[in-house]
Design an enzyme around this catalytic site. Sequence first.
Site, PDB file in Angstrom:
ATOM      1  N   LYS A  28      37.549  23.564  30.459  1.00 67.25           N
ATOM      2  CA  LYS A  28      38.611  23.193  31.399  1.00 67.25           C
ATOM      3  C   LYS A  28      38.930  24.368  32.341  1.00 67.25           C
ATOM      4  CE  LYS A  28      38.545  19.266  29.362  1.00 67.25           C
ATOM      5  NZ  LYS A  28      39.410  18.654  28.384  1.00 67.25           N
TER       6      LYS A  28
HETATM    7  C1  LIG Z   1      39.604  17.647  27.323  1.00 67.62           C
HETATM    8  C2  LIG Z   1      40.324  16.358  27.438  1.00 67.62           C
HETATM    9  C3  LIG Z   1      41.188  15.896  26.433  1.00 67.62           C
HETATM   10  C4  LIG Z   1      41.326  16.546  25.094  1.00 67.62           C
HETATM   11  O1  LIG Z   1      41.591  17.883  25.100  1.00 67.62           O
HETATM   12  P1  LIG Z   1      41.205  18.810  23.859  1.00 67.62           P
HETATM   13  O2  LIG Z   1      41.865  20.096  24.196  1.00 67.62           O
HETATM   14  O3  LIG Z   1      39.711  18.896  23.809  1.00 67.62           O
HETATM   15  O4  LIG Z   1      41.775  18.181  22.637  1.00 67.62           O
HETATM   16  C5  LIG Z   1      41.880  14.733  26.682  1.00 67.62           C
HETATM   17  N1  LIG Z   1      41.730  14.033  27.824  1.00 67.62           N
HETATM   18  C6  LIG Z   1      40.892  14.433  28.786  1.00 67.62           C
HETATM   19  C7  LIG Z   1      40.782  13.621  30.037  1.00 67.62           C
HETATM   20  C8  LIG Z   1      40.151  15.605  28.610  1.00 67.62           C
HETATM   21  O5  LIG Z   1      39.293  15.979  29.566  1.00 67.62           O
END
Ligand SMILES: *Cc1c(COP(=O)(O)O)cnc(C)c1O
Length: 380
Positions: free
Chosen positions: A182
């Site tokens: 991210k």
């Molecule tokens: C990455 C992501 C999540 C979950 O996040 P984590 O930190 O991996 O638990 C949820 N929704 C979307 C759209 C994501 O890209």
Amino acid sequence: MASIPYGRQTVEAEDEAAVLAVLRSDFLTTGPMVERFETGFAAFVGASCAVAVSSGTAALHLAMLSLDLTPGDEVIVPPLTFVATANAVLYAGGTPVFADIDPDTLLIDPAAAAAQIGPRTRAIVGVDYAGQPCDWAALKALAVRHDLVLIADACHAPGGADRGRPVGTLADLSTFSFHPVKHLTTGEGGLIVTDDPDRAARLKRLRNHGIDKDHRRRAQAADHRYDVVELGFNYRLTDLQCALGLAQLGRLPAWLARRRTLAARYERTFQNHPSVRPLARRGEAEHAWHLFVVRCTGPLQGRRDALFAALRDRGIGTAVHYPPVHLTRLYRERLGTGPGLCPVAEAAYEEILSLPIFPGLGEADQDRVTQAVDEIARLS
Ligand SMILES: *Cc1c(COP(=O)(O)O)cnc(C)c1O
């Protein structure tokens, strides 16, 4: 030649120093860095309250818990998202209801969402897919008209905006993820922002077992007593992780600018390209470019998996975001969903591929990606 991943974190000397300083301090988990990171992130997105938690999934889970769903309550979600978006509804005892997406932007279609609203609907979740903000004005109007809570799964979109208003201020609750792919990372981590201080206090309690005061507050009050007022979880984010997040946050504006530069280069290359087509953009939105998604067309129509494999053979990592949630076995078995429920998402899924984009991607490497796509298209 080194291989190029589709996404990658940037960790530098100042990140290492920040984490090391906490490692040598008194607090490894809940300490002063948690609040500093929360305050910093809330300021970045323009929200008044932030609650840091152990993952983006935990953020979604707590956001759903704060709705106090009862069995049969429904939450509208898009099908083209990471499965955690819909799973969070199941965790909280509700039923996800899928609303199809817009065929050009792949964002939840407000008209499709409106069509799914029924007597048991409690909330709508918009996912800012790839980093492009949804039509939040339309979703907000629906939420107000039907007295629904509006939730943003903004895991792709810190730094984005809709009609000049930043992501993080567009819904009642907005959730973020700090997984390494991210925009910024804490290893694992997540966060919820809201402008409602009561909701934020409840979320802080839920992340710590439902206990009414945390250990620091007890120490400050010189009082060992505490009560457990509802069933919560251990979803705390550690001080070590918050120090990393805070160090990263300082460079987020520069990283966003870099993502935008790379996206503009891809868009220039692929506009009018015979084989791959970037997603449409909403004119009113400021894109945060978590992903650069293209659709296979022309000679590559129906050959997305061949493109994926050929890029992989050339050392270029790509990914498909995402298999539609309603087609996964869990959802078919639990909710009886299946093909035909969201035809736009199902058709898009067959064509999409996410090309490498991350702040550390050099222009020469990006050119390697576009040249490889050209070559593969020519050979097709
Ligand atoms: C990455 C992501 C999540 C979950 O996040 P984590 O930190 O991996 O638990 C949820 N929704 C979307 C759209 C994501 O890209």
